[in-house]
Design an enzyme around this catalytic site. Structure first.
Site, PDB file in Angstrom:
ATOM      1  N   LYS A 220       0.774  -1.088   0.201  1.00 41.21           N
ATOM      2  CA  LYS A 220      -0.325  -0.075  -0.566  1.00 41.21           C
ATOM      3  C   LYS A 220       0.949   1.871   0.162  1.00 41.21           C
ATOM      4  O   LYS A 220       1.538   1.765   0.846  1.00 41.21           O
ATOM      5  CB  LYS A 220      -0.931   0.289   1.103  1.00 41.21           C
ATOM      6  CG  LYS A 220      -2.058   1.137   1.081  1.00 41.21           C
ATOM      7  CD  LYS A 220      -2.417   1.585   2.207  1.00 41.21           C
ATOM      8  CE  LYS A 220      -1.974   2.798   3.086  1.00 41.21           C
ATOM      9  NZ  LYS A 220      -1.895   4.318   1.682  1.00 41.21           N
TER      10      LYS A 220
ATOM     11  N   GLY B 202       7.208   4.912   8.119  1.00 39.00           N
ATOM     12  CA  GLY B 202       6.388   6.618   7.575  1.00 39.00           C
ATOM     13  C   GLY B 202       6.566   7.812   9.287  1.00 39.00           C
ATOM     14  O   GLY B 202       7.180   7.488  10.255  1.00 39.00           O
TER      15      GLY B 202
ATOM     16  N   THR C  24       5.676   8.904  12.721  1.00 39.65           N
ATOM     17  CA  THR C  24       6.360   7.998  14.253  1.00 39.65           C
ATOM     18  C   THR C  24       4.078   7.458  14.949  1.00 39.65           C
ATOM     19  O   THR C  24       4.471   6.913  15.651  1.00 39.65           O
ATOM     20  CB  THR C  24       6.326   9.118  15.340  1.00 39.65           C
ATOM     21  OG1 THR C  24       8.227   8.743  15.244  1.00 39.65           O
ATOM     22  CG2 THR C  24       6.510   8.009  16.956  1.00 39.65           C
TER      23      THR C  24
ATOM     24  N   GLU D 119       9.683   1.417  10.705  1.00 38.83           N
ATOM     25  CA  GLU D 119      10.642   2.219   9.969  1.00 38.83           C
ATOM     26  C   GLU D 119       9.611   3.906  10.430  1.00 38.83           C
ATOM     27  O   GLU D 119       8.977   4.327   9.746  1.00 38.83           O
ATOM     28  CB  GLU D 119      10.866   2.063   8.942  1.00 38.83           C
ATOM     29  CG  GLU D 119      12.024   1.116   8.942  1.00 38.83           C
ATOM     30  CD  GLU D 119      13.240   0.906   9.855  1.00 38.83           C
ATOM     31  OE1 GLU D 119      13.751   2.736   9.943  1.00 38.83           O
ATOM     32  OE2 GLU D 119      13.823  -0.165   9.447  1.00 38.83           O
TER      33      GLU D 119
ATOM     34  N   CYS E 100      13.792  11.061   5.692  1.00 33.98           N
ATOM     35  CA  CYS E 100      14.145  10.497   7.719  1.00 33.98           C
ATOM     36  C   CYS E 100      15.000  11.502   8.432  1.00 33.98           C
ATOM     37  O   CYS E 100      14.939  11.259   9.533  1.00 33.98           O
ATOM     38  CB  CYS E 100      12.901   9.127   7.325  1.00 33.98           C
ATOM     39  SG  CYS E 100      14.687   7.696   6.449  1.00 33.98           S
TER      40      CYS E 100
ATOM     41  N   GLU F 260       9.034  16.829  14.781  1.00 38.64           N
ATOM     42  CA  GLU F 260       9.316  16.722  13.265  1.00 38.64           C
ATOM     43  C   GLU F 260       9.145  17.186  12.334  1.00 38.64           C
ATOM     44  O   GLU F 260       7.765  17.013  11.473  1.00 38.64           O
ATOM     45  CB  GLU F 260       9.648  14.782  12.507  1.00 38.64           C
ATOM     46  CG  GLU F 260       9.760  14.267  11.046  1.00 38.64           C
ATOM     47  CD  GLU F 260      10.444  13.025  10.865  1.00 38.64           C
ATOM     48  OE1 GLU F 260       8.734  12.578  11.181  1.00 38.64           O
ATOM     49  OE2 GLU F 260      10.975  12.643  10.670  1.00 38.64           O
TER      50      GLU F 260
HETATM   51  P1  NDP Z   1       2.509   9.023   7.258  1.00 38.19           P
HETATM   52  O1  NDP Z   1       3.028   8.465   8.853  1.00 38.19           O
HETATM   53  O2  NDP Z   1       1.205   9.760   6.994  1.00 38.19           O
HETATM   54  O3  NDP Z   1       1.315   8.041   6.173  1.00 38.19           O
HETATM   55  C1  NDP Z   1       2.668   6.418   5.799  1.00 38.19           C
HETATM   56  C2  NDP Z   1       2.018   5.132   4.860  1.00 38.19           C
HETATM   57  O4  NDP Z   1       0.691   4.789   6.471  1.00 38.19           O
HETATM   58  C3  NDP Z   1       0.863   5.525   4.364  1.00 38.19           C
HETATM   59  O5  NDP Z   1       1.251   5.579   3.125  1.00 38.19           O
HETATM   60  C4  NDP Z   1      -0.468   6.505   5.075  1.00 38.19           C
HETATM   61  O6  NDP Z   1      -1.505   6.001   4.195  1.00 38.19           O
HETATM   62  C5  NDP Z   1      -0.351   4.799   5.935  1.00 38.19           C
HETATM   63  N1  NDP Z   1      -1.423   5.405   7.015  1.00 38.19           N
HETATM   64  C6  NDP Z   1      -1.774   6.038   7.526  1.00 38.19           C
HETATM   65  N2  NDP Z   1      -2.546   6.227   8.778  1.00 38.19           N
HETATM   66  C7  NDP Z   1      -2.681   4.743   8.268  1.00 38.19           C
HETATM   67  C8  NDP Z   1      -3.381   3.838   9.488  1.00 38.19           C
HETATM   68  N3  NDP Z   1      -4.336   4.001  10.604  1.00 38.19           N
HETATM   69  N4  NDP Z   1      -2.746   2.470   9.476  1.00 38.19           N
HETATM   70  C9  NDP Z   1      -2.553   1.978   7.683  1.00 38.19           C
HETATM   71  N5  NDP Z   1      -1.544   2.534   7.510  1.00 38.19           N
HETATM   72  C10 NDP Z   1      -1.952   4.018   7.443  1.00 38.19           C
HETATM   73  O7  NDP Z   1       4.004   9.420   6.928  1.00 38.19           O
HETATM   74  P2  NDP Z   1       3.393  10.424   5.271  1.00 38.19           P
HETATM   75  O8  NDP Z   1       3.723   9.973   4.133  1.00 38.19           O
HETATM   76  O9  NDP Z   1       3.853  11.586   5.712  1.00 38.19           O
HETATM   77  O10 NDP Z   1       5.216  10.707   5.645  1.00 38.19           O
HETATM   78  C11 NDP Z   1       6.377  10.910   5.959  1.00 38.19           C
HETATM   79  C12 NDP Z   1       6.792  10.211   7.469  1.00 38.19           C
HETATM   80  O11 NDP Z   1       7.333   8.642   6.662  1.00 38.19           O
HETATM   81  C13 NDP Z   1       7.920  11.578   7.962  1.00 38.19           C
HETATM   82  O12 NDP Z   1       7.929  11.629   9.284  1.00 38.19           O
HETATM   83  C14 NDP Z   1       9.271  10.019   8.493  1.00 38.19           C
HETATM   84  O13 NDP Z   1       9.950  10.163   9.226  1.00 38.19           O
HETATM   85  C15 NDP Z   1       8.751   8.829   7.771  1.00 38.19           C
HETATM   86  N6  NDP Z   1       9.993   8.470   7.085  1.00 38.19           N
HETATM   87  C16 NDP Z   1      10.341   7.346   7.883  1.00 38.19           C
HETATM   88  C17 NDP Z   1      11.365   6.954   7.347  1.00 38.19           C
HETATM   89  C18 NDP Z   1      12.333   5.810   8.036  1.00 38.19           C
HETATM   90  O14 NDP Z   1      13.240   5.248   6.935  1.00 38.19           O
HETATM   91  N7  NDP Z   1      12.793   5.606   9.224  1.00 38.19           N
HETATM   92  C19 NDP Z   1      11.994   6.848   5.487  1.00 38.19           C
HETATM   93  C20 NDP Z   1      10.584   8.122   5.529  1.00 38.19           C
HETATM   94  C21 NDP Z   1      10.002   8.746   6.031  1.00 38.19           C
HETATM   95  P3  NDP Z   1      -1.927   7.643   2.500  1.00 38.19           P
HETATM   96  O15 NDP Z   1      -0.738   8.405   3.212  1.00 38.19           O
HETATM   97  O16 NDP Z   1      -1.866   6.752   1.735  1.00 38.19           O
HETATM   98  O17 NDP Z   1      -3.180   8.343   3.598  1.00 38.19           O
END
Ligand code: NDP
Length: 479
Positions: A171, A224, A226, A246, A280, A381
């Site tokens: 997804k 994604g 935290t 992550e 990230c 962040e």
């Molecule tokens: P989000 O946490 O908002 O979303 C990440 C993914 O999770 C998206 O596909 C999102 O769907 C999905 N999602 C959201 N809510 C749910 C839920 N309740 N259940 C299941 N899936 C869900 O992050 P962002 O997309 O805004 O990305 C930025 C974040 O990612 C930053 O905090 C960054 O630090 C982190 N990140 C971490 C990395 C690492 O390796 N540690 C690397 C890169 C980013 P949708 O967006 O389609 O609604």
């Protein structure tokens, strides 16, 4: 446009409609209907059949390796199309998208090699038996990814999960649905049996939630924010399935007075402003030793002002747009909070004046001084081109300030004193520490976070083990 890949068919979804907007010009790229619960059910059933199918379960690792190598070749051959797809979806500059397409191919190659060399273990016997530990797949994995680097992040989940013998339901973020679909189609064309890699775009609320709660899913691999990671971990806890997380970061870049300051400037600037800060591991907190604080910060601000924002496709662009207009608003509200809390904006702090960039989600590289570590922009962040600078005196003061963060993803350290580098690197709570460099990343090295930056390690051989469970066999030798 049809945006789901279920079995071996690209198909329309029955969930909420997602609109992909190019953040460089505000124009619509495409609209797709995401996956709803019924779509997910169909895909999950096919995934279960695909992993149970003797053909896949019994494939020898070297045969799986051959398949992964073919997928790597297909990604490399289609690198330009993949790079451009990511560029129009998240606005990353084309040169970086190209590098990430090459990196995605390399990831499949690495896990093909890991497959070839994967070993079982023979723990020493404590009785009259022969003991063996083998590693088996979980079955159906759900991989959930963010929007900043779908090319690399999706490869980092798909390649090891397949290498380990699982089926993957991907997804992607609703902002970047297209890259995963292309990769999955290439994988099918390369010979991956249908059902082993399916793509289910949709928003987190509907599609993400349904996926992590689906009975067929035996493991979750999430990258994604935290907050989202915490919600997913709660579901995994109730379902008693593993979740690799992550998550976010607030990574420090530390400059001691004895460092090679030219190299440090380059590392600090690249560390925060590459990918317009949407990384990230972005080095978003800069700690400078007090003796050189004013002069170094002045040079950092000048370097930030010198970076050229531009359309992602233009060869001179050093800073692309933010990935969405909502993300720019978020960044702007953080900078407003810094001003309210008494920060001084030494560079940026606004949108660029260039007429050619007015339709896009651009924001200038921003440097903020004069805040304490307790300020909002020093704690939270931002995921944008905003650098907060703070002074430190000695090592103890530094380590206390750095480790105050709830995050622990990465850290940069600039000094000519290798003994100090060793002491500080070991004292910092972070999953990756760069010494006199920043943002070097290798698929061969484990990657992940301390504290609220995550649980589990992707990449390297630990990235393969993440998708396997150990099984111990005892062969009796009595009688
Ligand atoms: P989000 O946490 O908002 O979303 C990440 C993914 O999770 C998206 O596909 C999102 O769907 C999905 N999602 C959201 N809510 C749910 C839920 N309740 N259940 C299941 N899936 C869900 O992050 P962002 O997309 O805004 O990305 C930025 C974040 O990612 C930053 O905090 C960054 O630090 C982190 N990140 C971490 C990395 C690492 O390796 N540690 C690397 C890169 C980013 P949708 O967006 O389609 O609604």
């Amino acid at each position: 446009m049809d945006g789901l890949l279920i079995g071996d068919k690209v198909t329309g979804g029955s969930g909420a409609v997602l609109r992909s907007i190019n953040p460089a010009d505000g124009l619509t790229n495409y609209e797709i209907a995401g996956a709803n619960a019924a779509d997910i059910d169909r895909a999950a059933t096919l995934a279960q059949q695909a992993v149970r199918d003797a053909g896949w379960r019994k494939q020898k690792p070297h045969e799986r390796a051959r398949l992964l190598s073919r997928i790597a070749d297909a990604i490399a051959a289609n690198g330009e199309a993949l790079a451009r797809q990511q560029m129009i979806e998240n606005g990353k500059v084309l040169a970086e998208c190209r590098a990430q397409a090459a990196s995605a191919a390399a990831t499949f190659r690495y896990y093909a090699a890991a497959c070839e060399t994967m070993e079982a273990e023979t723990p020493p016997a404590r009785g009259n038996y022969f003991g063996q530990t083998v590693y088996e797949p979980y079955g159906v994995i759900v991989a959930i990814t963010p929007w900043n680097s779908p090319l690399t992040m999706e490869a980092q989940k798909i390649a090891p999960a397949l290498a380990a013998g699982n089926a993957v339901l991907l997804k992607p973020s609703e902002i970047t649905s297209g890259v995963g679909l292309i990769v999955a189609r290439l994988a099918l064309e390369a010979g991956l049996p249908p059902g082993l890699l399916q793509v289910l775009p949709g928003n987190g609320r509907e599609t993400g939630t349904a996926l992590v709660n689906h009975d067929a899913v035996r493991m979750i691999s999430f990258t994604g924010g935290t907050g989202t990671g915490r919600a997913i971990a709660a579901v995994a806890a109730l379902r008693l399935i593993p979740a690799a997380l992550e998550l976010g970061g607030k990574s420090p870049n530390i400059v001691f007075a004895d460092a090679d300051l030219d190299a440090a400037i380059e590392g600090v600037i690249g560390g925060i402003f590459e990918a317009t800060g949407q990384s990230c591991v972005a080095g978003s907190r800069l700690f400078v030793q007090r003796a050189i604080y004013s002069s170094f910060v002045e040079r950092i601000a000048a370097a930030a002002r010198g970076l050229r924002p531009g359309l992602p496709e233009s060869s001179g662009a050093q800073i692309g747009p933010l990935a969405s207009f909502a993300q720019r608003e978020r960044v702007e509200s953080f900078v407003a909070s810094a001003r309210e809390e008494g920060g001084q904006v030494l560079a940026g702090g606004q949108r660029p004046a260039d007429q050619a960039l007015q339709a896009g989600a651009f924001y200038l590289p921003t440097v903020i001084d004069g805040l304490s570590g307790a300020a909002t922009v020093c704690r939270e962040e931002i995921f944008g081109p905003v650098l907060a600078v703070l002074p430190f005196d000695g090592e103890d003061d530094l380590i206390a300030q750095v480790n105050e963060s709830v995050y622990g993803l990465a850290c940069g350290l600039w000094t000519a004193d290798y003994k100090r580098a060793w002491r500080v690197a070991r004292a910092i709570e972070a999953g990756t520490v760069w010494i006199n460099t920043y943002k070097q990343l290798s698929i061969a090295a484990p990657f992940g976070g301390f504290k609220q930056s995550g649980i589990g390690r992707e990449k390297g051989l630990s990235g393969l083990r993440l998708y396997q469970q150990a099984k111990s066999l005892y062969w009796g030798l009595d009688g």
